[in-house]
Design a protein around this motif. Structure first.
Motif, PDB file in Angstrom:
ATOM      1  N   THR A  32     -24.642  24.861  18.047  1.00 17.52           N
ATOM      2  CA  THR A  32     -24.407  26.315  17.649  1.00 17.52           C
ATOM      3  C   THR A  32     -23.059  26.650  17.090  1.00 17.52           C
ATOM      4  N   THR A  33     -22.726  28.177  16.765  1.00 16.83           N
ATOM      5  CA  THR A  33     -21.676  28.540  16.110  1.00 16.83           C
ATOM      6  C   THR A  33     -20.569  28.502  17.191  1.00 16.83           C
ATOM      7  N   ASP A  34     -20.849  28.993  18.574  1.00 15.70           N
ATOM      8  CA  ASP A  34     -20.400  29.059  19.519  1.00 15.70           C
ATOM      9  C   ASP A  34     -19.422  27.556  19.870  1.00 15.70           C
ATOM     10  N   GLN A  35     -20.452  26.809  19.772  1.00 12.74           N
ATOM     11  CA  GLN A  35     -19.909  25.252  19.970  1.00 12.74           C
ATOM     12  C   GLN A  35     -18.993  24.743  19.064  1.00 12.74           C
ATOM     13  N   ARG A  36     -19.271  25.167  17.684  1.00 13.75           N
ATOM     14  CA  ARG A  36     -18.266  24.433  16.595  1.00 13.75           C
ATOM     15  C   ARG A  36     -16.953  25.045  16.871  1.00 13.75           C
ATOM     16  N   LEU A  37     -16.855  26.446  17.268  1.00 12.09           N
ATOM     17  CA  LEU A  37     -15.694  27.247  17.464  1.00 12.09           C
ATOM     18  C   LEU A  37     -14.766  26.506  18.633  1.00 12.09           C
ATOM     19  N   LEU A  38     -15.406  26.404  19.715  1.00  9.59           N
ATOM     20  CA  LEU A  38     -14.803  25.846  20.894  1.00  9.59           C
ATOM     21  C   LEU A  38     -14.650  24.329  21.145  1.00  9.59           C
ATOM     22  N   ASP A  39     -15.443  23.647  20.463  1.00  7.72           N
ATOM     23  CA  ASP A  39     -15.238  22.306  20.475  1.00  7.72           C
ATOM     24  C   ASP A  39     -14.177  21.699  19.670  1.00  7.72           C
ATOM     25  N   SER A  40     -12.981  21.132  20.273  1.00 10.14           N
ATOM     26  CA  SER A  40     -11.868  20.824  19.727  1.00 10.14           C
ATOM     27  C   SER A  40     -11.835  19.098  19.120  1.00 10.14           C
ATOM     28  N   ARG A  41     -13.088  18.856  19.455  1.00 10.85           N
ATOM     29  CA  ARG A  41     -13.126  17.172  19.024  1.00 10.85           C
ATOM     30  C   ARG A  41     -13.416  17.171  17.452  1.00 10.85           C
ATOM     31  N   GLY A  42     -13.081  16.006  16.991  1.00  9.45           N
ATOM     32  CA  GLY A  42     -13.364  15.861  15.524  1.00  9.45           C
ATOM     33  C   GLY A  42     -12.101  15.919  14.654  1.00  9.45           C
ATOM     34  N   PRO A  43     -12.300  16.093  13.155  1.00 10.89           N
ATOM     35  CA  PRO A  43     -11.016  16.106  12.278  1.00 10.89           C
ATOM     36  C   PRO A  43     -10.581  17.502  12.347  1.00 10.89           C
ATOM     37  N   ALA A  44      -9.455  17.508  12.186  1.00  8.91           N
ATOM     38  CA  ALA A  44      -8.579  18.694  12.069  1.00  8.91           C
ATOM     39  C   ALA A  44      -8.673  19.634  11.085  1.00  8.91           C
ATOM     40  N   ASP A  45      -9.435  19.159   9.791  1.00  6.73           N
ATOM     41  CA  ASP A  45      -9.693  20.147   8.969  1.00  6.73           C
ATOM     42  C   ASP A  45     -10.416  21.281   9.151  1.00  6.73           C
ATOM     43  N   TRP A  46     -11.068  21.605  10.177  1.00  7.85           N
ATOM     44  CA  TRP A  46     -11.811  22.711  10.741  1.00  7.85           C
ATOM     45  C   TRP A  46     -10.794  23.810  10.831  1.00  7.85           C
ATOM     46  N   VAL A  47      -9.487  23.656  11.007  1.00  9.58           N
ATOM     47  CA  VAL A  47      -8.686  24.654  11.295  1.00  9.58           C
ATOM     48  C   VAL A  47      -8.557  25.565  10.455  1.00  9.58           C
ATOM     49  N   HIS A  48      -8.478  25.081   8.953  1.00 15.00           N
ATOM     50  CA  HIS A  48      -8.437  25.672   7.524  1.00 15.00           C
ATOM     51  C   HIS A  48      -9.490  26.884   7.550  1.00 15.00           C
ATOM     52  N   THR A  49     -10.690  26.429   8.537  1.00 12.17           N
ATOM     53  CA  THR A  49     -11.938  27.519   8.069  1.00 12.17           C
ATOM     54  C   THR A  49     -11.777  28.562   9.048  1.00 12.17           C
ATOM     55  N   ASP A  50     -10.757  28.529   9.962  1.00 11.12           N
ATOM     56  CA  ASP A  50     -10.852  29.885  10.969  1.00 11.12           C
ATOM     57  C   ASP A  50     -10.512  31.121  10.555  1.00 11.12           C
ATOM     58  N   PRO A  51      -9.716  31.236   9.411  1.00  8.81           N
ATOM     59  CA  PRO A  51      -9.635  32.716   9.041  1.00  8.81           C
ATOM     60  C   PRO A  51     -10.799  33.273   8.341  1.00  8.81           C
ATOM     61  N   TRP A  52     -11.890  32.337   7.875  1.00  6.81           N
ATOM     62  CA  TRP A  52     -13.110  32.862   7.544  1.00  6.81           C
ATOM     63  C   TRP A  52     -14.033  32.917   8.477  1.00  6.81           C
ATOM     64  N   ARG A  53     -13.615  32.449   9.714  1.00  3.84           N
ATOM     65  CA  ARG A  53     -14.594  32.833  10.721  1.00  3.84           C
ATOM     66  C   ARG A  53     -14.340  34.248  11.484  1.00  3.84           C
ATOM     67  N   VAL A  54     -13.133  34.551  11.092  1.00 14.02           N
ATOM     68  CA  VAL A  54     -12.770  36.076  11.527  1.00 14.02           C
ATOM     69  C   VAL A  54     -13.405  37.044  10.922  1.00 14.02           C
ATOM     70  N   MET A  55     -13.772  36.742   9.566  1.00  7.16           N
ATOM     71  CA  MET A  55     -14.726  37.582   8.815  1.00  7.16           C
ATOM     72  C   MET A  55     -16.228  37.661   9.336  1.00  7.16           C
ATOM     73  N   ARG A  56     -16.742  36.442   9.951  1.00 12.41           N
ATOM     74  CA  ARG A  56     -18.076  36.629  10.527  1.00 12.41           C
ATOM     75  C   ARG A  56     -17.889  37.154  11.805  1.00 12.41           C
ATOM     76  N   ILE A  57     -17.044  36.931  12.665  1.00 10.24           N
ATOM     77  CA  ILE A  57     -16.832  37.928  13.738  1.00 10.24           C
ATOM     78  C   ILE A  57     -16.812  39.383  13.438  1.00 10.24           C
ATOM     79  N   GLN A  58     -15.981  39.655  12.475  1.00  5.59           N
ATOM     80  CA  GLN A  58     -16.263  41.026  12.142  1.00  5.59           C
ATOM     81  C   GLN A  58     -17.214  41.709  11.794  1.00  5.59           C
ATOM     82  N   SER A  59     -18.201  40.662  10.979  1.00  2.00           N
ATOM     83  CA  SER A  59     -19.479  41.253  10.619  1.00  2.00           C
ATOM     84  C   SER A  59     -20.214  41.544  11.962  1.00  2.00           C
TER      85      SER A  59
END
Length: 268
Positions: free
Chosen positions: A34-61
């Motif tokens: 789920t979307t919440d799981q991908r946001l809160l789960d810190s395991r895996g590669p660190a390149d997800w960090v660079h997508t967080d600013p785009w998540r802000v737009m989804r949250i805003q929507s």
């Protein structure tokens, strides 16, 4: 099968609709997290960090969609309870009576939009000719909004959804439920205790189910000094539908009396 196995989330049935925000997915298109799981789960590669600013737009929507859908709802009450409540359970019938009574008192009914006790409250509101609202959430084991929802909004993030439950409600009525219900209950109590929201009644329905929790709060939490006696006064415990709705109405009357002239409070 053990109780624990029965309670565990079951694999997604590919024949069911999967909701991801406003998008419906089926069969091979159903994601494995789920979307919440991908946001809160810190395991895996660190390149997800660079997508967080785009998540802000989804949250805003999500906030924009929720505010837009509910802005003209009018007086409403959020009703919580277990998704596991069966149709032949007395709690289901209680939920129906609560939903209908709230409509007769002039309120729309807001639930999490799922099955069980939520469905019961929506069914009662719908049958009474009122506005039945469901605020759904993207979960791997939910099946979408129940059939008695007239106005539905699906959310990816719990925190956006929970904001809508409080912002557009005059109070909470809480039927027997599990972790999700307890989460919503204690968040509401915390908001009232810290005066983030005012004149916000919280009613627990089902004395047999909830009395143990109240007793624990009195003996353990109050006894240890982690809450005060007046904090317990924030909760009304009853089995009576009329008393539950009357508690909401009384708080509304107090809100209208206390409000400055011209503040546009809700009318009964």
């Amino acid at each position: 099968m053990t109780d624990a196995a029965q309670d565990a989330p079951q694999p997604w049935d590919a024949t069911q609709d999967y909701y991801k925000g406003p998008v419906v997915m089926r069969r091979s298109k159903v994601p494995d997290s789920t979307t919440d799981q991908r946001l809160l789960d810190s395991r895996g590669p660190a390149d997800w960090v660079h997508t967080d600013p785009w998540r802000v737009m989804r949250i805003q929507s999500e906030f924009v969609e929720g505010f837009g859908a509910l802005a003209e709802l009018g007086p409403a009450v959020s009703v919580f309870g277990s998704a596991r409540t069966k149709a032949d359970d007395p709690t289901y019938a209680l939920g129906e009576r609560v939903g209908a009574a709230l409509v007769h008192a002039g309120y729309a009914v807001i639930t999490g939009g799922g099955p069980g006790a939520m469905e019961a409250a929506n069914k009662g509101a719908c049958g009474a000719g009122g506005t039945s609202v469901g605020l759904g959430i993207e979960l791997p084991f939910e099946t979408g909004l129940n059939e008695y929802v007239d106005l539905g909004v699906n959310f990816r993030y719990f925190f956006a959804r929970k904001t809508m439950f409080v912002k557009y409600a005059q109070g909470f009525i809480v039927l027997p439920g599990g972790f999700g219900t307890l989460d919503e209950l204690f968040e509401a109590i915390t908001l009232v205790q810290t005066q983030k929201v005012t004149s916000f009644p919280i009613v627990l329905m089902g004395t047999t189910y909830w009395q143990g929790l109240i007793d624990w709060l009195k003996s353990a939490a109050l006894g240890a000094g982690t809450i005060s006696a007046k904090d317990l006064d924030l909760i009304t415990l009853t089995d009576d539908v009329d008393e539950a709705v009357g508690t909401i109405l009384a708080a509304d009357r107090g809100r209208e009396v206390d409000a400055p002239e011209g503040s546009g409070t809700h009318a009964e």
